[in-house]
Write a protein that holds these residues in place. Structure first.
Motif, PDB file in Angstrom:
ATOM      1  N   UNK A  60      10.599  76.698  43.130  1.00  0.00           N
ATOM      2  CA  UNK A  60      11.502  76.627  44.285  1.00  0.00           C
ATOM      3  C   UNK A  60      11.512  75.263  44.966  1.00  0.00           C
ATOM      4  N   UNK A  61      10.626  74.363  44.532  1.00  0.00           N
ATOM      5  CA  UNK A  61      10.494  73.034  45.147  1.00  0.00           C
ATOM      6  C   UNK A  61      10.136  73.114  46.624  1.00  0.00           C
ATOM      7  N   UNK A  62       9.282  74.043  46.957  1.00  0.00           N
ATOM      8  CA  UNK A  62       8.684  74.166  48.291  1.00  0.00           C
ATOM      9  C   UNK A  62       7.182  74.065  48.121  1.00  0.00           C
ATOM     10  N   UNK A  63       6.489  73.784  49.208  1.00  0.00           N
ATOM     11  CA  UNK A  63       5.024  73.769  49.149  1.00  0.00           C
ATOM     12  C   UNK A  63       4.522  75.220  49.089  1.00  0.00           C
ATOM     13  N   UNK A  64       3.294  75.422  48.596  1.00  0.00           N
ATOM     14  CA  UNK A  64       2.743  76.786  48.582  1.00  0.00           C
ATOM     15  C   UNK A  64       2.708  77.402  49.985  1.00  0.00           C
ATOM     16  N   UNK A  65       2.433  76.601  51.008  1.00  0.00           N
ATOM     17  CA  UNK A  65       2.398  77.122  52.386  1.00  0.00           C
ATOM     18  C   UNK A  65       3.788  77.612  52.812  1.00  0.00           C
ATOM     19  N   UNK A  66       4.835  76.850  52.471  1.00  0.00           N
ATOM     20  CA  UNK A  66       6.201  77.272  52.805  1.00  0.00           C
ATOM     21  C   UNK A  66       6.557  78.560  52.064  1.00  0.00           C
ATOM     22  N   UNK A  67       6.103  78.680  50.825  1.00  0.00           N
ATOM     23  CA  UNK A  67       6.375  79.897  50.045  1.00  0.00           C
ATOM     24  C   UNK A  67       5.693  81.101  50.689  1.00  0.00           C
ATOM     25  N   UNK A  68       4.465  80.916  51.182  1.00  0.00           N
ATOM     26  CA  UNK A  68       3.775  82.018  51.865  1.00  0.00           C
ATOM     27  C   UNK A  68       4.514  82.405  53.147  1.00  0.00           C
ATOM     28  N   UNK A  69       5.046  81.397  53.856  1.00  0.00           N
ATOM     29  CA  UNK A  69       5.832  81.689  55.065  1.00  0.00           C
ATOM     30  C   UNK A  69       7.102  82.464  54.723  1.00  0.00           C
ATOM     31  N   UNK A  70       7.751  82.082  53.631  1.00  0.00           N
ATOM     32  CA  UNK A  70       8.951  82.796  53.176  1.00  0.00           C
ATOM     33  C   UNK A  70       8.566  84.238  52.818  1.00  0.00           C
ATOM     34  N   UNK A  71       7.429  84.421  52.149  1.00  0.00           N
ATOM     35  CA  UNK A  71       6.945  85.750  51.797  1.00  0.00           C
ATOM     36  C   UNK A  71       6.707  86.598  53.048  1.00  0.00           C
ATOM     37  N   UNK A  72       6.060  86.007  54.059  1.00  0.00           N
ATOM     38  CA  UNK A  72       5.779  86.744  55.294  1.00  0.00           C
ATOM     39  C   UNK A  72       7.066  87.207  55.966  1.00  0.00           C
TER      40      UNK A  72
END
Length: 157
Positions: free
Chosen positions: A121-133
């Motif tokens: 997705x070309x996002x950082x892992x932290x941003x992906x976790x935020x999207x998941x939340x």
């Protein structure tokens, strides 16, 4: 609905197809074991069409134990409920935006790591976790509003 419940629903969602296949195999096994009508067929080469069910076939069906009929009917009912549930969960997942849906599907259904998801997705892992939340919170609201999902008795851990 709490995030933990949403996560358990998503994990259960990934097993629905396998449970349906297992139930179908059980139904087929019971049908093969109890609905044997080979001895009920007259093999003399002459036509015997009466426009109805023959007595030998009738006897075979009547001699099936009641618990077997109930087991087959129960498995068929369970499959229908699982299909309805899978469709309902799929519809709710389709209501998420692309990134939310991608993160949820890849993480919970495909078992991808945060590094793999962030690379896709070309996002950082932290941003992906935020999207998941954010997606889990939305799914919690959607699952609570969906009667099929809300009423289903999910297995405990």
């Amino acid at each position: 609905m709490k995030r933990g419940k949403v996560i358990s629903i998503l994990r259960f969602f990934s097993t629905i197809d396998r449970e349906i296949q297992m139930n179908n195999a059980t139904i087929q096994d019971l049908n093969d074991r109890y609905y044997i009508t080979v001895g009920a067929v007259n093999m003399d080469g002459l036509p015997h069409g009466k426009g109805g069910v023959s007595k030998p076939v009738e006897r075979v069906v009547e001699n099936i134990p009641e618990y077997v009929r109930k087991k087959i009917a129960g498995k068929q009912r369970r499959n229908r409920r699982l299909e309805e549930l899978g469709t309902a969960i799929g519809r709710e997942l389709d209501r998420l935006n692309f990134y939310e849906k991608a993160v949820v599907l890849w993480f919970y259904l495909d078992g991808a790591t945060w590094e793999q998801i962030s690379g896709r997705l070309n996002y950082s892992p932290r941003q992906c976790r935020n999207i998941r939340d954010k997606a889990l919170d939305r799914l919690g609201n959607q699952f609570s509003a969906n009667k099929t999902i809300f009423r289903f008795k999910f297995p405990e851990k």
